[in-house]
Design an enzyme around this catalytic site. Structure first.
Site, PDB file in Angstrom:
ATOM      1  N   ASN A 155      43.188  55.243  45.935  1.00 52.48           N
ATOM      2  CA  ASN A 155      44.363  55.018  45.088  1.00 52.48           C
ATOM      3  C   ASN A 155      45.159  56.321  44.981  1.00 52.48           C
ATOM      4  OD1 ASN A 155      46.172  54.408  43.074  1.00 52.48           O
ATOM      5  ND2 ASN A 155      44.644  54.229  41.439  1.00 52.48           N
ATOM      6  N   TRP A 156      46.293  56.355  45.673  1.00 49.10           N
ATOM      7  CA  TRP A 156      47.110  57.577  45.664  1.00 49.10           C
ATOM      8  C   TRP A 156      47.819  57.767  44.320  1.00 49.10           C
ATOM      9  CZ3 TRP A 156      50.197  57.793  50.969  1.00 49.10           C
ATOM     10  CH2 TRP A 156      49.273  57.862  52.025  1.00 49.10           C
ATOM     11  N   LYS A 157      47.851  56.726  43.508  1.00 50.72           N
ATOM     12  CA  LYS A 157      48.606  56.763  42.241  1.00 50.72           C
ATOM     13  C   LYS A 157      50.053  57.196  42.527  1.00 50.72           C
ATOM     14  CE  LYS A 157      44.372  57.725  39.813  1.00 50.72           C
ATOM     15  NZ  LYS A 157      43.760  58.023  38.537  1.00 50.72           N
ATOM     16  N   HIS A 160      44.628  48.120  36.744  1.00 51.85           N
ATOM     17  CA  HIS A 160      44.087  49.487  36.676  1.00 51.85           C
ATOM     18  C   HIS A 160      44.214  49.978  35.228  1.00 51.85           C
ATOM     19  CE1 HIS A 160      43.682  53.805  37.229  1.00 51.85           C
ATOM     20  NE2 HIS A 160      43.073  53.530  38.368  1.00 51.85           N
ATOM     21  N   GLU A 189      45.223  52.593  34.004  1.00 49.52           N
ATOM     22  CA  GLU A 189      46.499  53.267  33.691  1.00 49.52           C
ATOM     23  C   GLU A 189      47.596  52.236  33.437  1.00 49.52           C
ATOM     24  OE1 GLU A 189      46.476  55.920  37.070  1.00 49.52           O
ATOM     25  OE2 GLU A 189      44.734  56.925  36.212  1.00 49.52           O
ATOM     26  N   GLU A 194      35.584  50.433  36.603  1.00 47.94           N
ATOM     27  CA  GLU A 194      36.027  51.817  36.436  1.00 47.94           C
ATOM     28  C   GLU A 194      35.943  52.208  34.967  1.00 47.94           C
ATOM     29  OE1 GLU A 194      38.690  53.252  39.773  1.00 47.94           O
ATOM     30  OE2 GLU A 194      39.995  52.228  38.377  1.00 47.94           O
ATOM     31  N   GLY A 252      39.392  60.423  36.705  1.00 47.80           N
ATOM     32  CA  GLY A 252      40.150  61.673  36.752  1.00 47.80           C
ATOM     33  C   GLY A 252      39.588  62.768  35.867  1.00 47.80           C
ATOM     34  N   SER A 274      35.820  59.300  39.480  1.00 46.43           N
ATOM     35  CA  SER A 274      35.385  60.612  39.972  1.00 46.43           C
ATOM     36  C   SER A 274      34.400  60.517  41.140  1.00 46.43           C
ATOM     37  CB  SER A 274      34.808  61.449  38.830  1.00 46.43           C
ATOM     38  OG  SER A 274      35.801  61.678  37.845  1.00 46.43           O
ATOM     39  N   GLY A 300      40.174  57.944  43.395  1.00 42.40           N
ATOM     40  CA  GLY A 300      41.476  58.494  43.030  1.00 42.40           C
ATOM     41  C   GLY A 300      41.680  59.865  43.652  1.00 42.40           C
TER      42      GLY A 300
END
Ligand code: PEP
Length: 259
Positions: free
Chosen positions: A10-12, A102, A104, A174, A180, A220, A241
């Site tokens: 996931n490049w975000k 997700h 976020e 997750e 992160g 992570s 990530g």
């Protein structure tokens, strides 16, 4: 039944469409060098929407092995939805996977389980595999309510999907406190919740669907911890990530996920 491991990066909101070209080229070169077999462990990148056309042209034009997906999708048909991206548009760009729910998106965009289920359904209708994200925050974990919390998210996020659709979906566990932060759940923590997710799918749709659905761990993940996570019987891969932005590290993770 053997489930093909899935390693999704996931490049975000990182890497624009110009930088995307070199990141995908470097990743593909590393996978080729390592003789990676996509049938043994699928490697997928999830770039921002604006990168997808560049990635499609590159992958198709140079016949690269890297597969790609998107990070979000609209629950709605094309029409008056300013700023949204329809599943059909993604399918036309060769998108195979899309993350929905997700943490976020759940936190910053207030997406609830009903929205996540509607997005998963829209993706499936367009032939795209949803990666349905669930996971508890730190307060829930400290209260030891993480299993019930995640199982309730699974119920809500799969609501309305048929047994076949669930079997063809991916569920990513997750824990929010591990995303992160460098704080990775132990392999036993990951197995506990991934197993509970699979058991819930079995309870909802039967043994066959439970055997087929892929359950990932995310939070992570790095080359130093992926092997132990992948040894867990209910962990079928990883949603990665930060570490996926380094092509050599991401290729190492993919190599370790193969066995
Ligand atoms: C993620 O964004 O889904 C994720 C797991 O991030 P990280 O690997 O950086 O924790």
């Amino acid at each position: 039944m053997a489930r093909t491991p899935l390693i999704a990066g996931n490049w975000k909101m990182n890497v624009d469409h110009v930088a995307a070209v070199s990141l995908v080229q470097q990743l593909d070169a590393a996978l080729v060098r390592d003789e990676h077999d996509q049938e043994a462990a699928e490697v997928v990148v999830l770039p921002p929407f604006t990168d997808l056309r560049s990635v499609q042209v590159l992958v198709d034009g140079d016949d690269l092995m890297v597969r790609y997906g998107a990070q979000d999708v609209s629950a709605h048909e094309p029409g008056a939805r300013t700023g949204e991206i329809a599943a059909g548009f993604l399918a036309r760009l060769g998108v195979r996977y899309v993350t929905v729910g997700h943490s976020e998106r759940r936190t910053h965009h207030h997406e609830d389980d009903a929205t996540v289920a509607a997005k998963a359904s829209a993706a499936l209708a367009a032939g795209i595999t949803p990666i349905i994200c669930v996971g508890e925050d730190l307060a829930v974990r400290q209260d030891r309510r993480h299993v019930e919390h995640v199982v309730a998210q699974v119920d809500g996020s799969l609501d309305g999907l048929s047994a076949d659709q669930v079997a063809g979906s991916v569920i990513a566990y997750e824990p929010v406190w591990a995303i992160g932060t460098g704080e990775v759940a132990t392999a036993a923590d990951a197995q506990e919740v991934c197993s509970a997710i699979r058991q819930r799918v079995v309870a909802l749709h039967g043994d066959d669907v439970g055997e087929r659905v892929r359950v990932l761990y995310g939070g992570s993940v790095k080359s130093s911890n992926v092997a132990e996570l992948m040894e867990q019987v209910d962990v079928d891969g990883a949603l990665v990530g930060g570490a996926c932005l380094d092509p050599e590290e991401f290729a190492r993770i993919a190599g370790l996920a193969r066995s």
